[in-house]
Structure formats: C-alpha cells, structure tokens
Design an enzyme around this catalytic site. Structure first.
Site, PDB file in Angstrom:
ATOM      1  N   HIS A  92       0.820  -1.162   0.159  1.00 33.32           N
ATOM      2  CA  HIS A  92       0.019   0.030  -0.065  1.00 33.32           C
ATOM      3  C   HIS A  92       0.854   1.244  -0.005  1.00 33.32           C
ATOM      4  O   HIS A  92       0.382   2.197   0.610  1.00 33.32           O
ATOM      5  CB  HIS A  92      -0.855   0.055   1.165  1.00 33.32           C
ATOM      6  CG  HIS A  92      -2.103  -1.010   1.189  1.00 33.32           C
ATOM      7  ND1 HIS A  92      -3.177  -0.789   0.137  1.00 33.32           N
ATOM      8  CD2 HIS A  92      -2.330  -2.317   1.561  1.00 33.32           C
ATOM      9  CE1 HIS A  92      -4.168  -1.767   0.244  1.00 33.32           C
ATOM     10  NE2 HIS A  92      -3.333  -2.699   0.805  1.00 33.32           N
ATOM     11  N   ASP A 126       2.482   2.015  -3.102  1.00 30.41           N
ATOM     12  CA  ASP A 126       2.937   2.348  -4.548  1.00 30.41           C
ATOM     13  C   ASP A 126       1.821   3.557  -5.198  1.00 30.41           C
ATOM     14  O   ASP A 126       2.209   4.364  -5.667  1.00 30.41           O
ATOM     15  CB  ASP A 126       2.878   0.970  -5.461  1.00 30.41           C
ATOM     16  CG  ASP A 126       1.545   0.403  -5.583  1.00 30.41           C
ATOM     17  OD1 ASP A 126       0.454   0.603  -4.685  1.00 30.41           O
ATOM     18  OD2 ASP A 126       1.122  -0.347  -6.520  1.00 30.41           O
ATOM     19  N   SER A 158     -11.760 -17.480 -23.527  1.00 31.95           N
ATOM     20  CA  SER A 158     -11.097 -17.517 -22.099  1.00 31.95           C
ATOM     21  C   SER A 158     -11.385 -19.070 -21.737  1.00 31.95           C
ATOM     22  O   SER A 158     -12.433 -19.435 -21.513  1.00 31.95           O
ATOM     23  CB  SER A 158     -11.908 -16.702 -20.983  1.00 31.95           C
ATOM     24  OG  SER A 158     -11.463 -16.997 -19.793  1.00 31.95           O
ATOM     25  N   ALA A 218      -6.204 -14.153  -5.310  1.00 36.21           N
ATOM     26  CA  ALA A 218      -5.150 -14.657  -4.201  1.00 36.21           C
ATOM     27  C   ALA A 218      -4.125 -13.762  -3.738  1.00 36.21           C
ATOM     28  O   ALA A 218      -3.376 -13.957  -3.051  1.00 36.21           O
ATOM     29  CB  ALA A 218      -4.480 -15.975  -4.669  1.00 36.21           C
ATOM     30  N   SER A 276      -1.766 -11.204  -8.258  1.00 37.49           N
ATOM     31  CA  SER A 276      -1.724 -10.217  -9.293  1.00 37.49           C
ATOM     32  C   SER A 276      -1.988 -11.079 -10.693  1.00 37.49           C
ATOM     33  O   SER A 276      -1.267 -10.440 -11.812  1.00 37.49           O
ATOM     34  CB  SER A 276      -0.481  -9.313  -9.397  1.00 37.49           C
ATOM     35  OG  SER A 276      -0.475  -8.251 -10.089  1.00 37.49           O
ATOM     36  N   GLU A 320      -6.679  -0.786 -16.226  1.00 36.64           N
ATOM     37  CA  GLU A 320      -7.203  -1.356 -15.049  1.00 36.64           C
ATOM     38  C   GLU A 320      -7.797  -0.126 -14.381  1.00 36.64           C
ATOM     39  O   GLU A 320      -8.892  -0.305 -13.680  1.00 36.64           O
ATOM     40  CB  GLU A 320      -6.212  -1.997 -14.159  1.00 36.64           C
ATOM     41  CG  GLU A 320      -6.810  -2.720 -13.205  1.00 36.64           C
ATOM     42  CD  GLU A 320      -6.125  -3.789 -12.338  1.00 36.64           C
ATOM     43  OE1 GLU A 320      -6.437  -4.313 -11.361  1.00 36.64           O
ATOM     44  OE2 GLU A 320      -5.111  -4.468 -12.923  1.00 36.64           O
ATOM     45  N   ASP A 374       2.270  -3.852  -9.796  1.00 35.90           N
ATOM     46  CA  ASP A 374       1.912  -5.031 -10.263  1.00 35.90           C
ATOM     47  C   ASP A 374       2.450  -5.257 -11.780  1.00 35.90           C
ATOM     48  O   ASP A 374       3.000  -6.197 -12.271  1.00 35.90           O
ATOM     49  CB  ASP A 374       0.665  -5.557 -10.095  1.00 35.90           C
ATOM     50  CG  ASP A 374       0.374  -5.652  -8.716  1.00 35.90           C
ATOM     51  OD1 ASP A 374       1.075  -5.648  -7.994  1.00 35.90           O
ATOM     52  OD2 ASP A 374      -0.955  -5.533  -8.368  1.00 35.90           O
ATOM     53  N   TYR A 411     -10.298  -1.541  -0.576  1.00 32.68           N
ATOM     54  CA  TYR A 411      -9.021  -0.859  -1.151  1.00 32.68           C
ATOM     55  C   TYR A 411      -9.241   0.296  -1.477  1.00 32.68           C
ATOM     56  O   TYR A 411      -8.496   1.470  -1.378  1.00 32.68           O
ATOM     57  CB  TYR A 411      -8.634  -1.770  -2.481  1.00 32.68           C
ATOM     58  CG  TYR A 411      -7.419  -1.309  -2.956  1.00 32.68           C
ATOM     59  CD1 TYR A 411      -6.189  -2.053  -2.834  1.00 32.68           C
ATOM     60  CD2 TYR A 411      -7.343  -0.407  -4.051  1.00 32.68           C
ATOM     61  CE1 TYR A 411      -5.009  -1.731  -3.356  1.00 32.68           C
ATOM     62  CE2 TYR A 411      -6.135  -0.158  -4.476  1.00 32.68           C
ATOM     63  CZ  TYR A 411      -4.999  -0.441  -4.322  1.00 32.68           C
ATOM     64  OH  TYR A 411      -3.793  -0.309  -5.009  1.00 32.68           O
TER      65      TYR A 411
END
Length: 380
Positions: free
Chosen positions: A30, A32, A63, A118, A121, A155, A167, A219
């Site tokens: 936390h 970056d 996918s 998990a 990333s 993102e 990431d 977050y």
C-alpha cells in the site's frame, strides 16, 4: 491449447504466444499509489495470451478459465458487466488505440494459471501479456515502461480498479533470482539479488481462499483516506505525496491528523523506510534482519492500515510458530495470501501443520503454492 485454438478459430497456423508472470510482494504494501517504494518478485505462474490476426472485422476472444467466448469491434469498447473477464483485454486495446491508433482485428485465446483473487496479481499479468503481445505482433514498438503504464491505465480507467503501478511493472521487468526495487514516483528500478535457494529457503505462498477484488470497497477506501490525509497536510506542508514526508513532517502529521488518517500515514511512512532497509540488508547479505522487517510490515498492515483479516493473521502467527524464517501478508489484503520463507529441511512438515491447523480453525484447507522467481513478460 493449440488444438483448442484451431477448434475455436478454424486454424492454428501463424498464431504467437506471449506470457507474463504473477507476482508476490516481499515488502512495501500500500505504498505504490502514494509514490513510495516497493520490492516485488515475479513468480513462475503465468498468464498466456495467444494471438493471431483475422479478417473478420471483429475481435474474437476465448477464455479457457471461464470457458467463455466473446466477440466485439471498436464500437463495442465499453465496460461489460456480464463478462468481467473481457474488460482487461478491452481496456488494453483502448489504451493502445489512444497512443497508436486502431490496430487490426485479431483472434485471442486467454489462459491464466495464476490463482484469481489470491493477491498474486493475475489481472496485471493478463494486461501486460496482452499489451506486450499486441505491440510485438503488430510491430508497434511500445517501450516496456509504457507497456506497464498503459496496462495500469487500462485497469484504472476501464476496469475501474484504483491499483498502483507495482503489479504491471514487475510483470514487465521481473527477473529470475532477483527482487525489483521500484521507486513508484520516478519509475526508476533496480534488480536486487534474491537467491533464496542459496540460503536453503523455499518460497511458500499460502492462499486463505478468502477472495478479494482489488476493485472492492476496502481498497478504494484506504486509497481515499490517504488522499484525504494528503490534502490536510498540504495546508501545512509543501508536498505532493505522502512519499515526501521527512521525519519532522511525519511528526507533524501525527499531531494534526485525526484517526484513522494518522494511522494510515504512519504505515506508509514506516513501510517506505522498511523497504529501503530491507534492500540495504539484502545487498549486504544480512538476511538475519529480514524477518523483523516482514513481521513489522504485517503488524503495521494489521494495526495501522487495517487491511488484514482473521485468516491472514492466523496464517502468519502459525507460519512462524511452525518454523518459517519469515512471514507476512502480501497484496492488497482483505483476504488473499501470505508470503513465507521456509527452511527447505522442514517444508513438507510445515505445509502439513499449516494445512491441518487452518482447516481445524476455519473449516476448509488453504491453497499452498511452492514458487520460484521468474522472468518478466516475453514471447513463448
């Protein structure tokens, strides 16, 4: 996958394959998005992007993880609520279009072996493999730093997750047997030797199986709190980010900020110092100091930043009790995983004890991955 590609798209000739790794963050959590320091490693779990140009005037995508097919053209480049998995690809195409114009349509086959949710990333590995693959396939000559940056923008802007740059950066620039020190303000980076095998340690990631989404409320709230603290501090200090706090400014922050903002700032300030101390001791082969930095980081994330959960705290406590060299939560928190450095001589016994005690406490088993470091994005 070759035969699947042929079944879905009619031909397997001429496609190319790109892959980018997941990551584990050794320390620097936390920090970056406050332009601080981070120290991730890239791991040997990958996202694969199979790519071949088509003449269909549409992007056709399959996918494997979701066993789902989708097609779209440039007029459809809008967030898709029904098929969230396609938004990362769309976001990258959208960002590339802004800097390079429209690219030709293609067929794409997606497969990720990084566990989703998990804290490893998987989304950044997806974005970077796609961005790098498109650049290479169509000779767009996008520099690697820009690959990482446009993947982050995809993102942030398209998927709507307010992640920092770490990431995407480690997925791009990771290197085997090293950790990557990233200054997220300047985007300067340095490969730091991190050969755990020479220390007879193994890298174990324990997934709580408590799934989190980085786009989730927790977050976003932490990020907002940091921005709020910065605005309050800017009335007294000439700073542009929490990264710029020196000791005197930090002391002032603890006097004038209300809770929980002063606790959030305390975590960021001290975590940045821990990263630099960790790197310094790695360079000087003082591995004996590393466990304390990692535990202090975890306790700060628990008590000051409040992003751990019962499962993460339990795993760190038990990991150390059962003989791990070092342990802490890794990733955004609110679930996800712990990172553990475990002596090779006890790894099997350690896995058994962790699994048994976790199942006894929570009623289900964690997933445990024994991982190695890997190289960043590349063509297979």
């Amino acid at each position: 996958m070759r035969s699947n590609f042929e079944k879905i798209f009619g031909s397997k000739e001429g496609f190319r394959v790109f892959r980018a790794p997941g990551r584990v963050n050794l320390i620097g959590e936390h920090t970056d998005y406050h332009y601080g320091f981070v120290l991730p490693i890239s791991i040997n779990k990958f996202f694969y992007f199979y790519l071949k140009r088509n003449t269909e005037n549409k992007f056709r995508v399959f996918s494997e993880n979701f066993n789902d097919y989708f097609e779209f053209d440039y007029s459809d480049l809008i967030f898709n609520k029904e098929k969230p998995w396609v938004n990362y690809l769309m976001g990258v195409i959208n960002e590339i279009r802004k800097i390079k114009g429209e690219i030709p349509y293609f067929d794409a086959y997606l497969y990720g072996e990084i566990p989703m949710g998990a804290g490893l990333s998987s989304s950044a590995a997806y974005e970077v493999s796609v961005a790098y693959g498109i650049s290479e396939y169509f000779n767009l000559n996008i520099e690697k730093k820009e690959i990482a940056k446009l993947s982050q923008r995809a993102e942030n802007n398209f998927v709507g997750a307010p992640c920092g740059i770490m990431d995407q950066f480690i997925a791009t620039f990771g290197r085997e047997n090293t950790a990557l020190l990233i200054d997220t303000l300047t985007l300067d980076y340095e490969h730091i030797p991190f050969d755990i095998k020479s220390k007879e340690l193994r890298l174990a990631v324990v997934d709580t199986k408590v799934k989190h989404s980085i786009a989730g409320e927790g977050y976003s709230t932490r990020r907002r709190e940091g921005e709020e603290a910065l605005k309050m501090l800017q009335k007294h200090l000439n700073i542009n980010s929490l990264r710029e706090l020196d000791e005197k400014a930090f002391e002032l922050s603890q006097e004038i900020l209300p809770s929980p903002l002063k606790e959030r700032v305390a975590h960021v300030y001290n975590e940045n110092k821990r990263v630099l101390n960790f790197v310094n001791d790695l360079k000087n082969n003082k591995w004996e100091n590393l466990p304390k930095y990692m535990l202090d980081s975890h306790l700060s994330l628990k008590n000051l930043y409040e992003v751990t959960c019962e499962e993460l705290d339990f795993l760190v406590e038990k990991a150390l009790e059962y003989g791990a060299f070092a342990s802490r939560m890794t990733g955004g928190g609110f679930g996800g995983s712990t990172i553990n450095l475990v002596p090779e001589t006890i790894i099997e016994e350690w896995i058994g004890k962790i699994t048994t005690s976790y199942e006894k406490k929570f009623g289900f088993k964690p997933d445990i991955l024994i991982l190695e470091t890997s190289n960043g994005v590349r063509e297979v």
